[in-house]
Design an enzyme around this catalytic site. Structure first.
Site, mmCIF file in Angstrom:
data_model
loop_
_atom_site.group_PDB
_atom_site.id
_atom_site.type_symbol
_atom_site.label_atom_id
_atom_site.label_comp_id
_atom_site.label_asym_id
_atom_site.label_seq_id
_atom_site.Cartn_x
_atom_site.Cartn_y
_atom_site.Cartn_z
ATOM 1 N N HIS A 112 4.033 22.462 18.723
ATOM 2 C CA HIS A 112 3.180 21.264 18.677
ATOM 3 C C HIS A 112 2.068 21.430 17.645
ATOM 4 C CE1 HIS A 112 1.106 23.958 21.419
ATOM 5 N NE2 HIS A 112 0.027 23.226 21.329
ATOM 6 N N ASP B 80 -3.959 31.202 17.234
ATOM 7 C CA ASP B 80 -3.126 32.362 16.924
ATOM 8 C C ASP B 80 -2.352 32.054 15.651
ATOM 9 O OD1 ASP B 80 -1.421 34.509 16.777
ATOM 10 O OD2 ASP B 80 -0.359 34.062 18.639
ATOM 11 N N HIS C 6 -4.466 29.209 22.112
ATOM 12 C CA HIS C 6 -3.026 29.427 22.070
ATOM 13 C C HIS C 6 -2.670 30.527 23.067
ATOM 14 C CE1 HIS C 6 -2.797 27.667 17.764
ATOM 15 N NE2 HIS C 6 -2.330 26.786 18.630
ATOM 16 N N ASP D 106 -0.037 18.471 16.560
ATOM 17 C CA ASP D 106 -1.123 18.097 17.468
ATOM 18 C C ASP D 106 -2.351 18.967 17.234
ATOM 19 O OD1 ASP D 106 0.577 16.243 18.655
ATOM 20 O OD2 ASP D 106 1.264 17.680 20.158
ATOM 21 N N GLY E 229 -1.271 21.755 26.317
ATOM 22 C CA GLY E 229 -1.247 21.350 24.910
ATOM 23 C C GLY E 229 0.044 20.683 24.472
ATOM 24 N N ARG F 279 -8.538 18.304 12.720
ATOM 25 C CA ARG F 279 -8.933 17.246 11.778
ATOM 26 C C ARG F 279 -9.984 16.336 12.406
ATOM 27 N NH1 ARG F 279 -7.878 12.123 11.429
ATOM 28 N NH2 ARG F 279 -8.004 11.047 9.457
ATOM 29 N N ASP G 74 -3.827 18.529 23.920
ATOM 30 C CA ASP G 74 -4.594 18.577 22.666
ATOM 31 C C ASP G 74 -4.994 17.169 22.241
ATOM 32 O OD1 ASP G 74 -4.305 21.384 22.409
ATOM 33 O OD2 ASP G 74 -2.375 21.144 21.415
#
Length: 127
Positions: A92, A85, A12, A95, A60, A101, A65
């Site tokens: 986003h 962060d 981030h 995402d 991203g 995941r 991402d």
């Protein structure tokens, strides 16, 4: 050297410098591996560690991402280092959650902090 691993490095905005410093500290261990980054993160890493070969996806928020997530789903990524962060909002965020995941679903080692990334390096995982 045998074929290296494929690493995804993402951070981030407020964590890009920290990731870049981590990469610099472990540059010898990262050399010889394929490194994929989202665009802005990759630019910061290239600037501070020009000896590393960095493949950049889109930024991203523009789908980078998700591009990294697709590499995970295709079995192309061996390690995800994503310096997050948790104190800043991210437009986003969906995402980001999907990416973490996928790393869990495909059982990819994932570090979201310097401490965990250091442990993975110390473990010999990249050897």
């Amino acid at each position: 050297m045998a074929k290296g691993k494929h690493l995804a490095l993402i951070a981030h905005d407020r964590k890009k410098d920290a990731l870049s410093m981590w990469v610099k500290a472990h540059e010898a261990a990262l050399t010889g591996h394929t490194i994929s980054c989202t665009a802005t993160t990759g630019g910061v890493i290239e600037k501070n560690s020009p000896g590393l070969k960095v493949v950049k996806t889109k930024s991203g928020p523009l789908g980078g991402d998700q591009q990294i997530g697709a590499l995970i789903a295709e079995g192309e990524i061996d390690l995800l280092v994503f310096f997050t962060d948790p104190l800043s909002p991210h437009p986003h965020d969906v995402d980001v959650k999907a990416l973490t995941r996928l790393a869990t679903v495909y059982d990819i080692p994932m570090a979201c902090s310097k401490a965990t990334a250091d442990l993975i390096i110390a473990s010999g995982f990249l050897d």
